[in-house]
Design a protein around this motif. Structure first.
Motif, PDB file in Angstrom:
ATOM      1  N   THR A  11      15.401  20.244  63.773  1.00 34.32           N
ATOM      2  CA  THR A  11      16.133  18.991  63.605  1.00 34.32           C
ATOM      3  C   THR A  11      15.758  18.313  62.288  1.00 34.32           C
ATOM      4  OG1 THR A  11      16.206  18.704  66.009  1.00 34.32           O
ATOM      5  CG2 THR A  11      16.649  16.757  64.661  1.00 34.32           C
ATOM      6  N   SER A  12      14.497  18.386  61.908  1.00 36.48           N
ATOM      7  CA  SER A  12      14.078  17.792  60.639  1.00 36.48           C
ATOM      8  C   SER A  12      14.742  18.492  59.457  1.00 36.48           C
ATOM      9  CB  SER A  12      12.549  17.850  60.498  1.00 36.48           C
ATOM     10  OG  SER A  12      11.909  17.033  61.464  1.00 36.48           O
ATOM     11  N   VAL A  13      14.897  19.817  59.536  1.00 30.96           N
ATOM     12  CA  VAL A  13      15.620  20.544  58.489  1.00 30.96           C
ATOM     13  C   VAL A  13      17.055  20.033  58.405  1.00 30.96           C
ATOM     14  CG1 VAL A  13      16.564  22.779  57.804  1.00 30.96           C
ATOM     15  CG2 VAL A  13      14.205  22.625  58.580  1.00 30.96           C
ATOM     16  N   GLY A  14      17.698  19.904  59.562  1.00 35.14           N
ATOM     17  CA  GLY A  14      19.069  19.402  59.576  1.00 35.14           C
ATOM     18  C   GLY A  14      19.176  18.010  58.972  1.00 35.14           C
ATOM     19  N   LEU A  15      18.265  17.127  59.332  1.00 35.44           N
ATOM     20  CA  LEU A  15      18.283  15.767  58.780  1.00 35.44           C
ATOM     21  C   LEU A  15      18.080  15.776  57.269  1.00 35.44           C
ATOM     22  CD1 LEU A  15      16.114  13.925  61.474  1.00 35.44           C
ATOM     23  CD2 LEU A  15      18.565  13.622  61.092  1.00 35.44           C
ATOM     24  N   ALA A  16      17.162  16.631  56.803  1.00 36.60           N
ATOM     25  CA  ALA A  16      16.830  16.659  55.378  1.00 36.60           C
ATOM     26  C   ALA A  16      17.995  17.145  54.527  1.00 36.60           C
ATOM     27  CB  ALA A  16      15.594  17.534  55.144  1.00 36.60           C
ATOM     28  N   VAL A  17      18.626  18.248  54.911  1.00 35.55           N
ATOM     29  CA  VAL A  17      19.686  18.806  54.071  1.00 35.55           C
ATOM     30  C   VAL A  17      21.006  18.070  54.238  1.00 35.55           C
ATOM     31  CG1 VAL A  17      18.581  21.074  54.009  1.00 35.55           C
ATOM     32  CG2 VAL A  17      20.318  20.600  55.727  1.00 35.55           C
ATOM     33  N   SER A  18      21.210  17.455  55.407  1.00 32.08           N
ATOM     34  CA  SER A  18      22.444  16.696  55.610  1.00 32.08           C
ATOM     35  C   SER A  18      22.547  15.525  54.643  1.00 32.08           C
ATOM     36  CB  SER A  18      22.516  16.181  57.058  1.00 32.08           C
ATOM     37  OG  SER A  18      22.675  17.244  57.967  1.00 32.08           O
ATOM     38  N   ARG A  19      21.394  14.991  54.228  1.00 34.80           N
ATOM     39  CA  ARG A  19      21.398  13.878  53.264  1.00 34.80           C
ATOM     40  C   ARG A  19      22.044  14.274  51.948  1.00 34.80           C
ATOM     41  NH1 ARG A  19      15.227  12.080  52.813  1.00 34.80           N
ATOM     42  NH2 ARG A  19      15.100  14.305  52.347  1.00 34.80           N
ATOM     43  N   HIS A  20      22.069  15.586  51.652  1.00 35.28           N
ATOM     44  CA  HIS A  20      22.611  16.082  50.389  1.00 35.28           C
ATOM     45  C   HIS A  20      24.030  16.624  50.548  1.00 35.28           C
ATOM     46  CE1 HIS A  20      18.719  15.608  48.400  1.00 35.28           C
ATOM     47  NE2 HIS A  20      18.185  16.116  49.500  1.00 35.28           N
ATOM     48  N   GLY A  21      24.670  16.332  51.677  1.00 35.38           N
ATOM     49  CA  GLY A  21      26.054  16.734  51.847  1.00 35.38           C
ATOM     50  C   GLY A  21      26.261  18.127  52.392  1.00 35.38           C
ATOM     51  N   VAL A  22      25.198  18.793  52.849  1.00 27.73           N
ATOM     52  CA  VAL A  22      25.346  20.125  53.438  1.00 27.73           C
ATOM     53  C   VAL A  22      25.822  19.984  54.879  1.00 27.73           C
ATOM     54  CG1 VAL A  22      24.143  22.250  54.083  1.00 27.73           C
ATOM     55  CG2 VAL A  22      23.543  21.068  51.963  1.00 27.73           C
ATOM     56  N   MET A  23      26.850  20.730  55.248  1.00 31.58           N
ATOM     57  CA  MET A  23      27.328  20.751  56.630  1.00 31.58           C
ATOM     58  C   MET A  23      26.402  21.639  57.458  1.00 31.58           C
ATOM     59  SD  MET A  23      29.285  19.982  59.098  1.00 31.58           S
ATOM     60  CE  MET A  23      30.681  19.148  58.343  1.00 31.58           C
ATOM     61  N   VAL A  24      25.808  21.082  58.502  1.00 36.04           N
ATOM     62  CA  VAL A  24      24.831  21.799  59.327  1.00 36.04           C
ATOM     63  C   VAL A  24      25.374  21.947  60.745  1.00 36.04           C
ATOM     64  CG1 VAL A  24      22.472  21.845  60.210  1.00 36.04           C
ATOM     65  CG2 VAL A  24      22.945  20.826  57.965  1.00 36.04           C
ATOM     66  N   HIS A  25      25.378  23.174  61.258  1.00 33.36           N
ATOM     67  CA  HIS A  25      25.776  23.451  62.633  1.00 33.36           C
ATOM     68  C   HIS A  25      24.512  23.678  63.455  1.00 33.36           C
ATOM     69  CE1 HIS A  25      30.068  23.969  61.593  1.00 33.36           C
ATOM     70  NE2 HIS A  25      29.570  24.394  60.443  1.00 33.36           N
ATOM     71  N   LEU A  26      24.402  22.997  64.596  1.00 33.94           N
ATOM     72  CA  LEU A  26      23.192  22.987  65.413  1.00 33.94           C
ATOM     73  C   LEU A  26      23.409  23.797  66.683  1.00 33.94           C
ATOM     74  CD1 LEU A  26      22.580  19.157  65.028  1.00 33.94           C
ATOM     75  CD2 LEU A  26      21.418  20.978  63.751  1.00 33.94           C
ATOM     76  N   LEU A  27      22.554  24.808  66.894  1.00 32.01           N
ATOM     77  CA  LEU A  27      22.657  25.656  68.073  1.00 32.01           C
ATOM     78  C   LEU A  27      21.333  25.624  68.830  1.00 32.01           C
ATOM     79  CD1 LEU A  27      24.323  27.075  65.556  1.00 32.01           C
ATOM     80  CD2 LEU A  27      24.737  28.837  67.264  1.00 32.01           C
ATOM     81  N   ASP A  28      21.400  25.577  70.151  1.00 29.93           N
ATOM     82  CA  ASP A  28      20.192  25.577  70.978  1.00 29.93           C
ATOM     83  C   ASP A  28      20.574  25.990  72.387  1.00 29.93           C
ATOM     84  OD1 ASP A  28      17.816  24.658  72.551  1.00 29.93           O
ATOM     85  OD2 ASP A  28      17.221  23.818  70.602  1.00 29.93           O
ATOM     86  N   GLN A  29      19.679  26.732  73.059  1.00 32.60           N
ATOM     87  CA  GLN A  29      19.914  27.080  74.461  1.00 32.60           C
ATOM     88  C   GLN A  29      20.024  25.819  75.306  1.00 32.60           C
ATOM     89  OE1 GLN A  29      16.657  29.743  75.432  1.00 32.60           O
ATOM     90  NE2 GLN A  29      18.004  31.527  75.281  1.00 32.60           N
ATOM     91  N   ASP A  30      19.279  24.791  74.906  1.00 39.66           N
ATOM     92  CA  ASP A  30      19.326  23.500  75.582  1.00 39.66           C
ATOM     93  C   ASP A  30      20.399  22.652  74.902  1.00 39.66           C
ATOM     94  OD1 ASP A  30      18.975  20.991  76.645  1.00 39.66           O
ATOM     95  OD2 ASP A  30      16.801  20.932  76.347  1.00 39.66           O
ATOM     96  N   GLU A  31      21.565  22.557  75.521  1.00 40.30           N
ATOM     97  CA  GLU A  31      22.675  21.830  74.912  1.00 40.30           C
ATOM     98  C   GLU A  31      22.324  20.367  74.653  1.00 40.30           C
ATOM     99  OE1 GLU A  31      27.351  20.644  75.841  1.00 40.30           O
ATOM    100  OE2 GLU A  31      26.259  22.010  77.166  1.00 40.30           O
ATOM    101  N   THR A  32      21.505  19.785  75.521  1.00 41.60           N
ATOM    102  CA  THR A  32      21.118  18.388  75.339  1.00 41.60           C
ATOM    103  C   THR A  32      20.312  18.208  74.060  1.00 41.60           C
ATOM    104  OG1 THR A  32      21.096  17.995  77.728  1.00 41.60           O
ATOM    105  CG2 THR A  32      19.866  16.446  76.356  1.00 41.60           C
TER     106      THR A  32
END
Length: 392
Positions: A11-32
Motif C-alpha cells: 500500500t505504501s508503494v501505491g501511495l508513493a507512486v500515485s502521487r506522481h500520476g502513475v495508475m496503480v491497480h491493487l490486487l489482494d486475496q483479501d478484498e477488504t
C-alpha cells in the motif's frame, strides 16, 4: 503499475507512486485490504484490463515464487519485482517456477513500521531509505530500468547487491535484532506488576520492534534461517561470557572481581563502537548521509532555534553533537542529513543567516539509468512532467 498484496509495504508503494500520476491497480486475496488501500489513495482495487508496465509482488518470502508465476502466467505486467526482506530463497523459487526470468528483479525496500496492514501505510515510507535490488544474470535491462524508475518515484536510494550478501547483511541488521527484541519482550510476561511502574524509554526502545506480525516474521526467519543462526550464535557466545562474569560478581569473590568487571566493560565499549558505526559518529557519515556543521553563539537560548530548524530540515536530532571552538568563541553543532537533502539543507541554513559548513562534498542526485527500449511508466501527469522523468 500493479501491486499484488496490499499490506504495509504494498500500500505504501501505491501511495508513493500515485502521487506522481502513475495508475496503480491493487490486487489482494483479501478484498477488504485492497479496497482499504484504494480508499487511502493507493490506486484502484481490481485487476487491470491490459498488461501494465510493472507489477510489485508484496507478499511474504515463501509465497513470492508461487504468486509471481501465477501473475506472469496471466500476463499481468511487462516486468516484475518483489519486496521480500529475504532474497536468496525467493530467487531460487522464482528461477525454478517462472517461465520468463528476464522480466524479474528481486527487491527489498529497507523501510517498515511495527504496525502492519494497509492502515499503517505511508506515502513517504521509503523517502531517503535504501532499496536493495538483486537482479539475476537473466534479468533484462528494460526490466531493471522500470524497477529503478519506480524506486526513484518512491524517493528511495537504489542499492544493487548479490542476494546472499543481502541476506547476510539483513540477518545482522534486522532479523537477529527482531529475535533479540522478542526474547526480551517475552521475559516481560512473567514480570511482577510493580516492575512495570518503573518501565522507562529504554525498555520501550529495546522491545519496540517485537510488535511485528508473528506470521510474517516466522516466514522471514524460516527463509533466512542459516544467516540469522550465525548472528545469534555469536551473540550467544557474548552472552555466555557476560553471564560468567556476572556469576563471578554475584559470588563476591574478590580475586575474580577485577577481571569480571573488565570483561563487562569491554563488552559495553564494543557496543558503543558498534553503535558508532551505525550513526557514523567516529567513522564518518553513514551511507546516504552528509555531515554539516553550524557555528552558534553562546548566548542563552541561541541553540534552541537551530535545533528546531534542523528538525524541519529532516536532520536526526539524536545525532547532533556540540563542541566548543577554542579559537572562535562559539559552539559548533555537527549533524547528518540525508544526502538527497544535503544541498537544500545547507542553502536553507545559510539563507537563514547561520554559518553553515559542509564537512564533505555534496554529490548531485541523479535519476535512474535508462537504456534503449525501456519506456517509462505510463503517467497521468501535467505536460512536460513525463518527458522530464523519462530522461536519463
Amino acid at each position: 503499475m500493479a501491486v499484488v498484496g496490499t499490506g504495509l509495504i504494498g500500500t505504501s508503494v501505491g501511495l508513493a507512486v500515485s502521487r506522481h500520476g502513475v495508475m496503480v491497480h491493487l490486487l489482494d486475496q483479501d478484498e477488504t485490504a485492497a479496497r482499504t488501500a484504494a480508499a487511502l489513495g493507493a490506486g484502484v482495487a481490481g485487476a487491470p484490463a491490459e498488461r501494465v508496465d510493472l507489477a510489485v509482488i508484496a507478499v511474504p518470502p515463501s509465497r513470492v515464487g508461487t504468486v509471481l508465476a501465477e501473475q506472469q502466467l496471466r500476463g499481468l505486467a511487462h516486468a516484475y519485482t518483489d519486496v521480500a526482506s529475504v532474497k536468496s530463497a525467493p530467487a531460487r523459487d522464482v528461477l525454478r517456477t517462472i517461465s520468463d526470468p528476464v522480466t524479474f528483479v528481486g527487491g527489498h525496500p529497507l523501510a517498515g513500521r511495527e504496525r502492519s496492514g494497509p492502515l499503517a501505510a505511508r506515502a513517504d515510507l521509503f523517502e531517503d531509505r535504501s532499496w536493495v535490488l538483486t537482479p539475476t544474470r537473466a534479468t533484462s535491462q528494460p526490466a531493471l530500468n522500470r524497477v529503478l524508475e519506480m524506486v526513484a518515484l518512491c524517493g528511495a536510494i537504489p542499492v544493487v547487491m548479490e542476494d546472499q550478501a543481502h541476506d547476510a547483511a539483513v540477518a545482522l541488521t534486522s532479523h537477529a535484532p527482531h529475535v533479540v527484541a522478542s526474547l526480551m519482550a517475552a521475559r516481560l510476561q512473567a514480570g511482577p506488576e510493580e516492575a512495570f511502574r518503573l518501565a522507562g524509554q529504554g525498555l520501550r526502545d529495546v522491545t519496540r520492534i517485537a510488535a511485528g506480525d508473528p506470521r510474517l516474521w516466522s516466514d522471514i526467519l524460516q527463509a533466512n534461517a542459516a544467516a540469522v543462526a550465525r548472528v545469534l550464535r555469536a551473540l550467544s557466545d557474548d552472552l555466555s561470557a557476560v553471564l560468567a562474569a556476572l556469576d563471578d560478581l554475584a559470588a563476591a569473590e574478590p580475586e575474580r572481581e577485577g577481571h569480571s568487571v573488565m570483561r563487562i566493560e569491554e563488552l559495553l565499549r564494543r557496543g558503543i563502537a558498534g553503535l558508532d558505526r551505525v550513526h557514523g559518529r567516529r567513522t564518518g557519515a553513514p551511507a546516504g548521509q552528509v555531515r554539516l556543521r553550524v557555528a552558534v553563539g553562546e548566548r542563552p537560548g541561541e541553540l534552541a532555534p537551530l535545533l528546531g530548524r534542523l528538525a524541519e530540515l529532516g536532520a536526526g536530532l539524536d545525532d547532533v553533537t556540540v563542541t566548543a571552538s577554542q579559537d572562535r568563541g562559539v559552539l559548533l553543532a555537527e549533524f547528518g542529513v540525508p544526502a538527497v537533502r544535503a544541498e537544500a539543507a545547507w542553502r536553507a541554513l545559510t539563507e537563514d543567516g547561520w554559518a553553515a559548513e559542509r564537512l564533505q562534498p555534496i554529490a548531485a542526485r541523479e535519476g535512474p539509468p535508462a537504456a534503449p527500449g525501456a519506456p517509462p511508466l505510463d503517467r497521468q501527469a501535467e505536460p512536460g512532467r513525463q518527458e522530464a522523468l523519462s530522461k536519463p
